[in-house]
Design an enzyme around this catalytic site. Structure first.
Site, PDB file in Angstrom:
ATOM      1  CB  SER A 192      12.363 -71.685 131.568  1.00  0.00           C
ATOM      2  OG  SER A 192      11.501 -71.699 132.221  1.00  0.00           O
ATOM      3  N   GLY A 194      14.893 -73.735 127.684  1.00  0.00           N
ATOM      4  CA  GLY A 194      13.974 -73.863 126.880  1.00  0.00           C
ATOM      5  C   GLY A 194      13.866 -75.330 126.176  1.00  0.00           C
ATOM      6  CB  ALA A 195      15.565 -76.848 122.558  1.00  0.00           C
ATOM      7  N   GLY A 219      15.357 -78.070 128.445  1.00  0.00           N
ATOM      8  CA  GLY A 219      14.927 -78.966 130.244  1.00  0.00           C
ATOM      9  C   GLY A 219      14.721 -77.474 131.007  1.00  0.00           C
ATOM     10  N   GLY A 262       7.633 -70.298 129.324  1.00  0.00           N
ATOM     11  CA  GLY A 262       8.020 -70.076 130.667  1.00  0.00           C
ATOM     12  C   GLY A 262       7.258 -69.693 131.645  1.00  0.00           C
ATOM     13  CG  ASP A 263       4.945 -66.085 131.288  1.00  0.00           C
ATOM     14  OD1 ASP A 263       6.379 -65.885 131.783  1.00  0.00           O
ATOM     15  OD2 ASP A 263       4.637 -65.353 130.362  1.00  0.00           O
TER      16      ASP A 263
END
Length: 315
Positions: free
Chosen positions: A220, A222-223, A225, A251-252
């Site tokens: 993951s 974040g912004a 991708g 993320g989960d």
């Protein structure tokens, strides 16, 4: 069925606030109380997707009882491991601009008997599971090799395991070759011991984790991708998000989306991206249901934008 293992669960209180000013009285505009812990969130997202899930977790005291009640209300089967210490309570402060401040308590210390009971409970409920998912920090009393022992036992039983943890626990578990690991950008950088500035840096770090022992790496960013790197290749996925309400559990949710879609290949990555993008639009740690997803907005490609900066990476 997806079995989740959360050694250090929590009761999570999330307050939405206009802004956070130290030393001042801050009035919340919204409040939520949710069962917490990364594995717990995976179970919540799996249940929201209409799939069966069993959550194995140590529970103690009034907070632990409330966690069990909240999970049961969401249609999640709970396999509790009674412990003498009280389940930890965490606080998250979500500001209007998307900044999140979290205060996580340490949690109870598990006795040797409670540790053994936790492992035995995993064994008793694992039969027939499509995936075993071990997530989060380890409570006091469990050494960094505990996840490695679980991975070894799961593989000995002929089952698949996904792991979402960090630091020494992740490095120790890699020696037992977990089928999937799901770090975020910070955890990925920590695992390889160097800073990551671009998607290309993250790609190389994910490849390094595969060489160390991971079957597949779902990262993951974040912004920036998400990345999936496995024996068949590498793929990159994104989805537009106009406004972030809370990234708690995003993320989960991504890991749950990946697993319910089969846990392999670009189709599973697309599901992970859709779940993660939906989660950040929801308050607190609310997990997305199928109606929250926008699969048409997801783009997955094997053409990795290696020069894209990892700005705002989290999850």
């Amino acid at each position: 069925m997806i079995l989740t293992v959360t050694p250090n669960p929590s009761l999570d209180r999330t307050y939405e606030v206009p802004s956070l000013d130290r030393g001042e009285v801050v009035r919340a505009t919204g409040e939520r109380v949710d069962p917490g812990g990364k594995g717990v969130n995976v179970s919540r997202a799996v249940a929201a997707a209409g799939r069966r899930t069993v959550a194995v977790l140590p529970l103690g005291g009034a907070p632990g009882a409330l966690v069990a009640d909240l999970l049961h209300a969401q249609g999640i089967e709970v396999a509790p491991v009674p412990v003498t210490g009280a389940t930890r309570s965490n606080i998250a402060l979500a500001e209007a601009d998307g900044v999140l401040t979290k205060i996580n308590a340490p949690g109870p210390e598990l006795t040797p008997a409670e540790q053994e009971n936790l492992l035995d409970t995993v064994r008793r409920h694992a039969a027939g599971a499509d995936w075993i998912v071990c997530c989060g920090s380890l409570p006091r009393g469990l050494g960094p090799s505990w996840y490695a022992a679980v991975v070894a036992r799961v593989h000995a039983a002929g089952l698949r395991i996904a792991l979402d943890t960090s630091g020494p626990a992740l490095l120790a578990a890699l020696r037992e070759h977990p089928d999937v690991v799901k770090p975020n950008a910070e955890e990925l950088a920590e695992a390889v011991g160097r800073p990551l500035a671009t998607v290309g840096d993250a790609l190389k770090a994910a490849e390094d984790l595969r060489e160390t022992g991971a079957g597949a790496v779902l990262a993951s960013l974040g912004a920036a991708g998400q990345l999936l790197v496995d024996a068949d290749g590498a793929w990159y996925g994104t989805a537009p998000v106009d406004a972030v309400r809370s990234n708690v559990g995003a993320g989960d949710a991504s890991l749950a989306g990946f697993l319910v879609a089969g846990g392999r290949g670009p189709e599973a990555l697309a599901s992970a991206v859709a779940h993660g993008a939906a989660a950040v639009r929801l308050p607190g740690s609310v997990m997305p249901s199928p109606g929250d997803l926008d699969p048409a907005a997801v783009t997955v490609t094997a053409d990795i934008p290696v020069d894209r900066p990892l700005d705002g990476a989290a999850g």
